[in-house]
Design a protein around this motif. Structure first.
Motif, short mmCIF file in Angstrom:
data_model
loop_
_atom_site.label_atom_id
_atom_site.label_comp_id
_atom_site.label_asym_id
_atom_site.label_seq_id
_atom_site.Cartn_x
_atom_site.Cartn_y
_atom_site.Cartn_z
N TYR A 31 5.18 3.72 2.10
CA TYR A 31 4.77 2.50 1.51
C TYR A 31 4.81 1.44 2.92
O TYR A 31 5.62 1.12 3.65
N TYR A 32 3.39 0.52 2.80
CA TYR A 32 3.21 -0.25 3.87
C TYR A 32 3.00 -1.76 3.06
O TYR A 32 2.46 -1.93 2.28
N CYS A 33 3.77 -2.89 3.83
CA CYS A 33 3.55 -4.17 3.38
C CYS A 33 2.25 -4.60 4.41
O CYS A 33 2.25 -4.35 5.27
N ALA A 34 1.44 -5.43 3.72
CA ALA A 34 0.44 -6.05 4.52
C ALA A 34 0.11 -7.72 4.02
O ALA A 34 0.71 -8.00 3.08
N VAL A 35 -0.52 -8.18 4.95
CA VAL A 35 -0.74 -9.69 4.71
C VAL A 35 -2.28 -9.82 5.29
O VAL A 35 -2.47 -9.21 6.29
N ARG A 36 -3.04 -10.59 4.30
CA ARG A 36 -4.28 -10.80 4.92
C ARG A 36 -4.40 -12.06 5.81
O ARG A 36 -4.00 -13.07 5.43
N ILE A 37 -5.13 -11.70 6.89
CA ILE A 37 -5.30 -12.80 7.83
C ILE A 37 -6.88 -13.01 8.11
O ILE A 37 -7.62 -12.21 8.88
N THR A 38 -7.44 -13.91 7.63
CA THR A 38 -8.90 -14.18 7.30
C THR A 38 -9.40 -12.98 6.74
O THR A 38 -9.33 -12.80 5.75
N GLU B 80 -3.99 14.24 18.00
CA GLU B 80 -3.19 14.39 16.68
C GLU B 80 -1.94 13.76 16.58
O GLU B 80 -1.41 13.37 15.45
N LEU B 81 -1.77 12.84 17.60
CA LEU B 81 -0.51 12.20 17.58
C LEU B 81 -0.55 10.91 16.90
O LEU B 81 0.27 10.23 16.35
N SER B 82 -1.76 10.55 16.59
CA SER B 82 -2.14 9.27 15.74
C SER B 82 -1.94 9.32 14.13
O SER B 82 -2.06 8.66 13.56
N THR B 83 -1.84 10.70 13.79
CA THR B 83 -1.42 10.92 12.48
C THR B 83 -0.03 11.19 12.23
O THR B 83 0.74 11.71 12.97
N SER B 84 0.57 10.75 10.92
CA SER B 84 1.80 11.02 10.82
C SER B 84 2.09 12.32 9.91
O SER B 84 3.01 12.93 9.60
N SER B 85 0.63 12.89 9.81
CA SER B 85 0.75 14.29 8.96
C SER B 85 0.48 15.58 9.83
O SER B 85 -0.01 15.28 10.91
N TYR C 25 0.88 -1.21 0.02
CA TYR C 25 0.14 0.05 0.07
C TYR C 25 0.90 1.41 -0.01
O TYR C 25 1.98 1.29 0.68
N LEU C 26 0.51 2.20 -0.97
CA LEU C 26 1.14 3.53 -0.51
C LEU C 26 0.14 4.59 -0.07
O LEU C 26 -1.00 4.81 -0.74
N ARG C 27 0.90 5.49 0.85
CA ARG C 27 -0.30 6.71 1.35
C ARG C 27 0.44 7.77 1.07
O ARG C 27 1.75 8.26 1.54
N ARG C 28 0.02 8.62 -0.09
CA ARG C 28 0.83 9.88 -0.25
C ARG C 28 0.19 10.93 0.59
O ARG C 28 -0.71 10.71 1.53
N GLU C 29 0.99 12.10 0.81
CA GLU C 29 0.47 13.11 1.83
C GLU C 29 -0.76 13.71 1.48
O GLU C 29 -1.30 13.84 0.29
N GLY C 30 -1.66 13.63 2.63
CA GLY C 30 -3.05 14.04 2.48
C GLY C 30 -3.95 13.01 1.80
O GLY C 30 -5.01 13.40 1.67
N GLU C 31 -3.42 11.86 1.53
CA GLU C 31 -4.32 11.04 0.98
C GLU C 31 -4.68 9.65 1.89
O GLU C 31 -3.79 9.37 2.70
N THR C 32 -5.49 8.78 1.61
CA THR C 32 -5.74 7.68 2.19
C THR C 32 -4.76 6.37 1.45
O THR C 32 -4.69 6.58 0.54
N PRO C 33 -4.24 5.58 2.29
CA PRO C 33 -3.57 4.41 1.36
C PRO C 33 -4.46 3.62 0.46
O PRO C 33 -5.38 3.46 0.51
#
Length: 322
Positions: free
Chosen positions: A101-108, A308-313, A54-62
């Motif tokens: 960039y986030y790597c992810a794996v599906r679990i159920t 606000e600490l939960s955001t990286s932006s 996944y890619l999260r650009r500035e100001g956008e959702t992943p």
């Protein structure tokens, strides 16, 4: 970091022992190069086919940009696997592909994410860029027991690499908040919180900002004594006034004493000590007080609301053009 803790907690609730971790927190590459982003796992990835990127650009959702299960668009995004790791290779990378960039794996029915890697493509420095260091407000730090320092990077075109060190020892990466201007430029505020005794220990706190993969970094440093002297400077004006009044009173007392000694008849004594002495009117001008100057620093409250600490932006002297 908060996202990582949440994902780890989710996996524990699900009874899953699989964790994903991306060791490259920040990576800088030049335009048209190939970027390689790694993702490690505590368990066998079974060929890595279950990995998503996944890619999260500035100001956008992943958004999902690559599933390693398919072979689509391999000329741009390619997955390379080992037993406990997976690597995303991005060919001919462009500035528009800057982001996290986030790597992810599906679990159920859930997705387990890695902690993310920030990819910086090209040079983020512009002709309006500068760096400034904000130091904690002394009174606020004493109340909270912690000292909050912030590194402000203004006028950049994309994210930058920010690192903190205390007397040469690297610290954990700070939290970053970004503000986007109308012209598209970014102001990034990266802040750290340290115990009050660490801040008052006299150690040197340094914020280092790297704008690209090859250029020189910009460093800003501060230490507690500077803040202490600033706190004293903020109260120097009343001290100057008091000193000036005291000086004037002392000069007045000396003047009266001289008049009493040289011409007592003017003060009620009918006999002058000697006929050879003459009484003259004298004017005593009080010299102005010394040229005192204050050079206060700029303090700011760098506490960030918990929501606000939960955001990286999220005082110093602006850095000139490089």
């Amino acid at each position: 970091m908060i996202l990582t803790k949440y994902l780890i907690l989710s996996s524990l609730v699900l009874g899953v022992q699989l964790f994903l971790y991306q060791t490259q927190r920040i990576q800088s590459v030049e335009v048209s190069d190939t970027a390689k982003i790694h993702c490690s796992s505590t368990e066998n990835l079974e060929g890595g086919s279950s990995i998503l990127w996944y890619l999260r650009r500035e100001g956008e959702t992943p958004t999902c940009i690559k599933s390693c299960l398919d072979d689509q668009n391999v000329s741009k995004f390619a997955c390379k696997h080992e037993t406990h790791s997976s690597t995303l290779e991005i060919s001919n990378v462009q500035k528009t592909e800057t982001g996290i960039y986030y790597c992810a794996v599906r679990i159920t029915s859930y997705l387990l994410f890695g902690n993310g890697t920030t990819l910086i493509v090209g040079d983020s420095f512009t002709n309006t860029s500068w760096v400034m260091l904000l130091v904690p407000f002394p009174r606020d730090s004493q109340v909270t027991g912690t000292a909050n320092l912030a590194c402000v990077i203004h006028g950049v075109s994309s994210p930058v690499h920010v690192s903190w060190s205390v007397s040469g020892e690297l610290q954990e990466q700070g939290l970053t908040r970004s503000l986007k201007a109308k012209d598209g430029s970014l102001t990034l505020i990266n802040h750290i919180s340290v115990p009050m005794d660490t801040w008052t220990s006299g150690k040197n706190f340094t914020c280092e900002v790297k704008f690209n993969s090859s250029g020189n970094s910009v460093k800003k440093s501060t230490r507690y004594p500077a803040a202490t002297s600033t706190a004293h400077a903020s109260s120097c004006l009343p001290s100057i006034v008091s000193l000036a009044v005291l000086s004037a009173l002392m000069l007045l007392m000396v003047s009266l004493s001289l008049i009493w000694t040289l011409c007592p008849s003017r003060l009620g004594n009918k006999h002058c000590p000697s006929p050879t002495f003459s009484c003259r009117e004298r004017s005593h001008s009080i010299p102005p007080p010394g040229d005192y100057k204050c050079y206060p620093m700029c303090y700011t409250d760098t506490r960030i609301p918990a929501q606000e600490l939960s955001t990286s932006s999220f005082a110093g002297e602006p850095e000139g053009n490089m």
